[in-house]
Motif scaffolding. Structure first.
Motif, PDB file in Angstrom:
ATOM      1  N   LEU A  75       0.825  -1.217   0.000  1.00  0.00           N
ATOM      2  CA  LEU A  75       0.000   0.000   0.000  1.00  0.00           C
ATOM      3  C   LEU A  75       0.853   1.258   0.000  1.00  0.00           C
ATOM      4  N   THR A  76       1.937   1.246   0.752  1.00  0.00           N
ATOM      5  CA  THR A  76       2.807   2.422   0.795  1.00  0.00           C
ATOM      6  C   THR A  76       3.422   2.702  -0.566  1.00  0.00           C
ATOM      7  N   LYS A  77       3.960   1.671  -1.190  1.00  0.00           N
ATOM      8  CA  LYS A  77       4.583   1.869  -2.498  1.00  0.00           C
ATOM      9  C   LYS A  77       3.538   2.252  -3.544  1.00  0.00           C
ATOM     10  N   THR A  78       2.349   1.665  -3.464  1.00  0.00           N
ATOM     11  CA  THR A  78       1.284   2.016  -4.406  1.00  0.00           C
ATOM     12  C   THR A  78       0.899   3.481  -4.271  1.00  0.00           C
ATOM     13  N   PHE A  79       0.736   3.960  -3.044  1.00  0.00           N
ATOM     14  CA  PHE A  79       0.338   5.352  -2.856  1.00  0.00           C
ATOM     15  C   PHE A  79       1.447   6.325  -3.233  1.00  0.00           C
ATOM     16  N   VAL A  80       2.699   5.963  -3.001  1.00  0.00           N
ATOM     17  CA  VAL A  80       3.806   6.840  -3.419  1.00  0.00           C
ATOM     18  C   VAL A  80       3.837   6.954  -4.944  1.00  0.00           C
ATOM     19  N   LEU A  81       3.731   5.824  -5.634  1.00  0.00           N
ATOM     20  CA  LEU A  81       3.688   5.864  -7.100  1.00  0.00           C
ATOM     21  C   LEU A  81       2.453   6.602  -7.602  1.00  0.00           C
ATOM     22  N   PHE A  82       1.327   6.410  -6.921  1.00  0.00           N
ATOM     23  CA  PHE A  82       0.091   7.088  -7.320  1.00  0.00           C
ATOM     24  C   PHE A  82       0.245   8.605  -7.225  1.00  0.00           C
ATOM     25  N   PHE A  83       0.768   9.102  -6.111  1.00  0.00           N
ATOM     26  CA  PHE A  83       0.888  10.547  -5.948  1.00  0.00           C
ATOM     27  C   PHE A  83       1.922  11.144  -6.906  1.00  0.00           C
ATOM     28  N   ALA A  84       2.984  10.416  -7.178  1.00  0.00           N
ATOM     29  CA  ALA A  84       3.962  10.901  -8.161  1.00  0.00           C
ATOM     30  C   ALA A  84       3.338  10.951  -9.555  1.00  0.00           C
ATOM     31  N   ASN A  85       2.609   9.895  -9.927  1.00  0.00           N
ATOM     32  CA  ASN A  85       1.935   9.880 -11.231  1.00  0.00           C
ATOM     33  C   ASN A  85       0.835  10.933 -11.304  1.00  0.00           C
ATOM     34  N   LEU A  86       0.122  11.158 -10.200  1.00  0.00           N
ATOM     35  CA  LEU A  86      -0.941  12.162 -10.186  1.00  0.00           C
ATOM     36  C   LEU A  86      -0.376  13.572 -10.345  1.00  0.00           C
ATOM     37  N   LEU A  87       0.781  13.819  -9.761  1.00  0.00           N
ATOM     38  CA  LEU A  87       1.435  15.115  -9.929  1.00  0.00           C
ATOM     39  C   LEU A  87       1.781  15.349 -11.401  1.00  0.00           C
ATOM     40  N   VAL A  88       2.328  14.346 -12.027  1.00  0.00           N
ATOM     41  CA  VAL A  88       2.675  14.459 -13.446  1.00  0.00           C
ATOM     42  C   VAL A  88       1.415  14.557 -14.303  1.00  0.00           C
ATOM     43  N   ALA A  89       0.346  13.834 -13.922  1.00  0.00           N
ATOM     44  CA  ALA A  89      -0.906  13.870 -14.682  1.00  0.00           C
ATOM     45  C   ALA A  89      -1.557  15.246 -14.621  1.00  0.00           C
ATOM     46  N   SER A  90      -1.534  15.887 -13.455  1.00  0.00           N
ATOM     47  CA  SER A  90      -2.122  17.226 -13.368  1.00  0.00           C
ATOM     48  C   SER A  90      -1.317  18.216 -14.205  1.00  0.00           C
ATOM     49  N   PHE A  91      -0.013  18.043 -14.246  1.00  0.00           N
ATOM     50  CA  PHE A  91       0.816  18.878 -15.116  1.00  0.00           C
ATOM     51  C   PHE A  91       0.519  18.590 -16.583  1.00  0.00           C
ATOM     52  N   GLU A  92       0.259  17.323 -16.891  1.00  0.00           N
ATOM     53  CA  GLU A  92      -0.077  16.952 -18.267  1.00  0.00           C
ATOM     54  C   GLU A  92      -1.397  17.597 -18.700  1.00  0.00           C
TER      55      GLU A  92
END
Length: 177
Positions: A75-92
């Motif tokens: 869960l920790t690794k999933t949420f870290v990857l999720f928030f990193a991807n979400l940051l890039v997605a909002s920039f996209e």
């Protein structure tokens, strides 16, 4: 490092599509939604693969598995990857509204994009963590992860893109009911 790599790759892909397709003919919103999902699909592989490689090379995976429960680690690794991807997605999403004139940035449209995009990104992150743990036990780790991740993530992309397209093109649907 992974987020910076993702941002550079995403910006390069946007430049390529903006200067090749948008100059010849204007892309409609449906095509832009597919392009947005395809770029995020490609770019998310960078972070998933890079995080798995760095964990494996530094020995952090063995240390984390020895000190954390499997569920907590997953869960920790999933949420870290999720928030990193979400940051890039909002920039996209912001860059899409900057590069393509048929991609507007009003608040309801932005939140709808982020909602459906976020659910798809969370699924990709969870799938990436699962498959990186599966590929850790193989000899050809760098080859097995993309070979597993691509076919398993295509349904996530297709269903997420279709749900977002229906949300945007059906005017009677509101974001918050």
């Amino acid at each position: 490092n992974g987020i910076l790599s993702m941002l550079v790759l995403m910006t390069c892909l946007l430049f390529v599509f903006h200067y090749s397709e948008n100059r010849v003919s204007k892309l409609d919103l449906s095509s832009l939604l597919g392009l947005k999902w395809a770029i995020m699909f490609t770019v998310s592989f960078v972070l998933i693969g890079q995080s798995a490689w760095e964990e494996r090379e530094s020995g952090a995976l063995r240390i984390n598995q020895a000190t954390l429960s499997g569920t907590t680690f997953y869960l920790t690794k999933t949420f870290v990857l999720f928030f990193a991807n979400l940051l890039v997605a909002s920039f996209e999403i912001f860059l899409f509204s900057f590069f393509f004139e048929s991609f507007s940035i009003n608040p309801e449209f932005f939140l709808g994009n982020l909602l459906f995009f976020g659910l798809g990104i969370f699924s990709l992150s969870a799938l990436g963590v699962s498959l990186s743990l599966v590929s850790f036990a193989t000899r050809l780790k760098e080859m097995v992860l993309p070979l597993l991740l691509i076919p398993f993530s295509i349904p996530v992309i297709l269903f997420g893109m279709e749900a977002e397209r229906k949300f945007i093109f059906q005017k009677g649907i509101r974001l918050f009911l």
